[in-house]
Design a protein around this motif. Structure first.
Motif, PDB file in Angstrom:
ATOM      1  N   GLY A 191       0.786  -1.228   0.000  1.00 31.15           N
ATOM      2  CA  GLY A 191       0.000   0.000   0.000  1.00 31.15           C
ATOM      3  C   GLY A 191       0.815   1.274   0.000  1.00 31.15           C
ATOM      4  N   ARG A 192       2.140   1.153   0.159  1.00 37.39           N
ATOM      5  CA  ARG A 192       2.977   2.349   0.315  1.00 37.39           C
ATOM      6  C   ARG A 192       2.950   3.244  -0.923  1.00 37.39           C
ATOM      7  N   LEU A 193       2.828   2.631  -2.095  1.00 35.06           N
ATOM      8  CA  LEU A 193       2.848   3.413  -3.335  1.00 35.06           C
ATOM      9  C   LEU A 193       1.456   3.803  -3.817  1.00 35.06           C
ATOM     10  N   MET A 194       0.429   3.367  -3.119  1.00 34.33           N
ATOM     11  CA  MET A 194      -0.943   3.643  -3.545  1.00 34.33           C
ATOM     12  C   MET A 194      -1.423   4.980  -2.993  1.00 34.33           C
ATOM     13  N   PRO A 195      -2.284   5.680  -3.719  1.00 27.17           N
ATOM     14  CA  PRO A 195      -2.848   6.926  -3.189  1.00 27.17           C
ATOM     15  C   PRO A 195      -3.719   6.644  -1.975  1.00 27.17           C
ATOM     16  N   ASP A 203     -10.219   1.367 -12.651  1.00 22.31           N
ATOM     17  CA  ASP A 203      -9.517   1.159 -13.907  1.00 22.31           C
ATOM     18  C   ASP A 203      -9.670  -0.303 -14.321  1.00 22.31           C
ATOM     19  N   ASP A 204     -10.507  -0.548 -15.321  1.00 23.57           N
ATOM     20  CA  ASP A 204     -10.767  -1.923 -15.740  1.00 23.57           C
ATOM     21  C   ASP A 204      -9.543  -2.570 -16.369  1.00 23.57           C
ATOM     22  N   ALA A 205      -8.706  -1.779 -17.046  1.00 21.76           N
ATOM     23  CA  ALA A 205      -7.524  -2.349 -17.683  1.00 21.76           C
ATOM     24  C   ALA A 205      -6.562  -2.902 -16.638  1.00 21.76           C
ATOM     25  N   ALA A 206      -6.343  -2.144 -15.555  1.00 20.82           N
ATOM     26  CA  ALA A 206      -5.465  -2.625 -14.481  1.00 20.82           C
ATOM     27  C   ALA A 206      -6.080  -3.830 -13.789  1.00 20.82           C
ATOM     28  N   PHE A 207      -7.396  -3.811 -13.602  1.00 13.28           N
ATOM     29  CA  PHE A 207      -8.079  -4.943 -12.985  1.00 13.28           C
ATOM     30  C   PHE A 207      -7.923  -6.189 -13.850  1.00 13.28           C
ATOM     31  N   ARG A 208      -8.109  -6.059 -15.158  1.00  8.03           N
ATOM     32  CA  ARG A 208      -7.949  -7.206 -16.059  1.00  8.03           C
ATOM     33  C   ARG A 208      -6.508  -7.716 -16.053  1.00  8.03           C
ATOM     34  N   GLY A 230       4.750  -0.876  -9.481  1.00  6.79           N
ATOM     35  CA  GLY A 230       4.717   0.526  -9.087  1.00  6.79           C
ATOM     36  C   GLY A 230       6.095   1.147  -9.034  1.00  6.79           C
ATOM     37  N   LEU A 231       7.065   0.431  -8.486  1.00  7.24           N
ATOM     38  CA  LEU A 231       8.427   0.956  -8.367  1.00  7.24           C
ATOM     39  C   LEU A 231       9.049   1.256  -9.728  1.00  7.24           C
ATOM     40  N   THR A 232       8.783   0.402 -10.707  1.00  3.22           N
ATOM     41  CA  THR A 232       9.387   0.569 -12.031  1.00  3.22           C
ATOM     42  C   THR A 232       8.588   1.480 -12.949  1.00  3.22           C
ATOM     43  N   PRO A 237       0.593   4.816  -9.732  1.00  9.00           N
ATOM     44  CA  PRO A 237       0.093   4.529  -8.380  1.00  9.00           C
ATOM     45  C   PRO A 237      -1.418   4.341  -8.310  1.00  9.00           C
ATOM     46  N   GLY A 238      -2.160   5.136  -9.070  1.00 12.43           N
ATOM     47  CA  GLY A 238      -3.614   5.033  -9.002  1.00 12.43           C
ATOM     48  C   GLY A 238      -4.179   3.742  -9.537  1.00 12.43           C
ATOM     49  N   ASP A 239      -3.373   3.014 -10.356  1.00 12.67           N
ATOM     50  CA  ASP A 239      -3.848   1.746 -10.913  1.00 12.67           C
ATOM     51  C   ASP A 239      -3.509   0.546 -10.037  1.00 12.67           C
ATOM     52  N   LEU A 240      -2.641   0.740  -9.059  1.00 12.07           N
ATOM     53  CA  LEU A 240      -2.195  -0.395  -8.244  1.00 12.07           C
ATOM     54  C   LEU A 240      -3.319  -1.042  -7.440  1.00 12.07           C
ATOM     55  N   PRO A 241      -4.244  -0.283  -6.817  1.00 13.04           N
ATOM     56  CA  PRO A 241      -5.344  -0.950  -6.106  1.00 13.04           C
ATOM     57  C   PRO A 241      -6.206  -1.817  -7.024  1.00 13.04           C
TER      58      PRO A 241
END
Length: 321
Positions: A191-195, A203-208, A230-232, A237-241
């Motif tokens: 969770g450190r890199l997430m908003p 974001d459906d693309a990140a979910f898929r 996220g690091l790379t 960050p907003g797509d990580l969750p």
């Protein structure tokens, strides 16, 4: 004010919230109220808290027209208003009424509480549900033809997958997907890199992408990719969750499908964004779409429970989901 058409007050009383339905004689929901007075968030602890929450949400309805009251969910747990022992599977939803417990409030109102279900057959770990059994009853009230053979998927903090056969819940499995997501986001390095705040639009693309990674297996290794992507900069960050959600829901869907007979008719129970995500996961990973529209079957299930308990007439059946 109440209406002379009121036939039942039904409570869906969980851990974090309380929802009340004022219902007509045909099962129609005439009015809905909701607040945050779940069993862990009562106005005051103990019996006084349950009494106060009950009076606040439906006391005026009952003062205007005294009618039967039914309740389901964690209100019947060991930490609830009155503990109601689980009904063992295999169990038909009509058996819930026979296993119910009725209490009398200080104001003189009788509240009949549903028992929940337990699956604890030989060779399996015990599994339990409270509240979902009423959702099952509601779905079967709306779609009686599926009672003989169906698989019900009930997303939530602790998702349930229940298998119906010959009108009975023969087995079910719980997946702690929602709680694990919350813990990982709030209390792990992922969770450190997430908003701090969730995005207004998922974001459906990140979910898929998370779903497809879940298909590859190795969940604990895959989880670390939430951090490394996220690091790379491979994912913002907003797509990580959403990616993490896809990983966890995807693994649940694949594991549940392998453990249960996923070829039977499928019902998705619920409404809102989480239910939509499960629909996307089911279609992406299993090529399956629900055999009936998703919805909130709790009111219909509570009404059917009241009918089975002899508290309201069967002359008119509900079909509202």
């Amino acid at each position: 004010m109440n209406s002379p058409d009121t036939a039942l007050v039904a409570l869906d009383w969980g851990t974090s919230s309380l929802r009340a339905y004022r219902m007509g004689p045909d099962g129609t929901v005439l009015e809905t109220r909701a607040d945050g007075c779940g069993i862990q968030h009562l106005p005051v602890p103990g019996e006084d808290g349950f009494e106060a929450a009950f009076e606040a949400i439906c006391g005026d309805w009952l003062a205007a027209t005294p009618v039967p009251v039914v309740a389901s969910g964690m209100v019947g747990s060991a930490q609830g208003w009155r503990e109601v022992p689980y009904l063992s599977c295999p169990a038909g939803t009509e058996g819930l009424a026979a296993a119910a417990v009725t209490l009398r409030t200080r104001g003189g109102h009788c509240v009949t509480i549903a028992p929940g279900l337990i699956a604890d057959g030989a060779g399996q770990d015990p599994d339990v549900m409270r509240g979902e059994e009423i959702q099952i009853a509601g779905m079967l009230a709306a779609h009686p033809g599926l009672a003989a053979d169906a698989l019900m998927v009930m997303p939530g903090t602790h998702s349930k997958w229940a298998q119906m056969q010959a009108g009975q819940v023969v087995r079910f499995a719980t997946y702690m997907t929602g709680e694990i997501f919350a813990v990982l986001r709030a209390h792990s390095i992922l969770g450190r890199l997430m908003p701090a705040e969730a995005a207004p639009t998922p974001d459906d693309a990140a979910f898929r992408r998370g779903l497809e990674r879940a298909r590859e297996g190795g969940l604990t290794h895959a989880l670390f990719s939430v951090r490394t992507l996220g690091l790379t900069g491979a994912l913002p960050p907003g797509d990580l969750p959403d990616y993490l959600s896809g990983l966890l829901i995807g693994r649940e869907v694949l594991d549940a499908a392998a453990a249960l007979d996923a070829d039977r008719p499928l019902l998705l129970v619920g409404e809102g964004a989480l239910t939509r995500r499960y629909a996307l996961a089911l279609e992406t990973l299993l090529g399956r779409r629900p055999d009936a529209p998703p919805g909130n079957p709790a009111p219909a299930g509570l009404f059917r429970f009241a009918q089975d308990a002899g508290l309201v007439s069967r002359t008119k059946e509900t079909s509202h989901v």
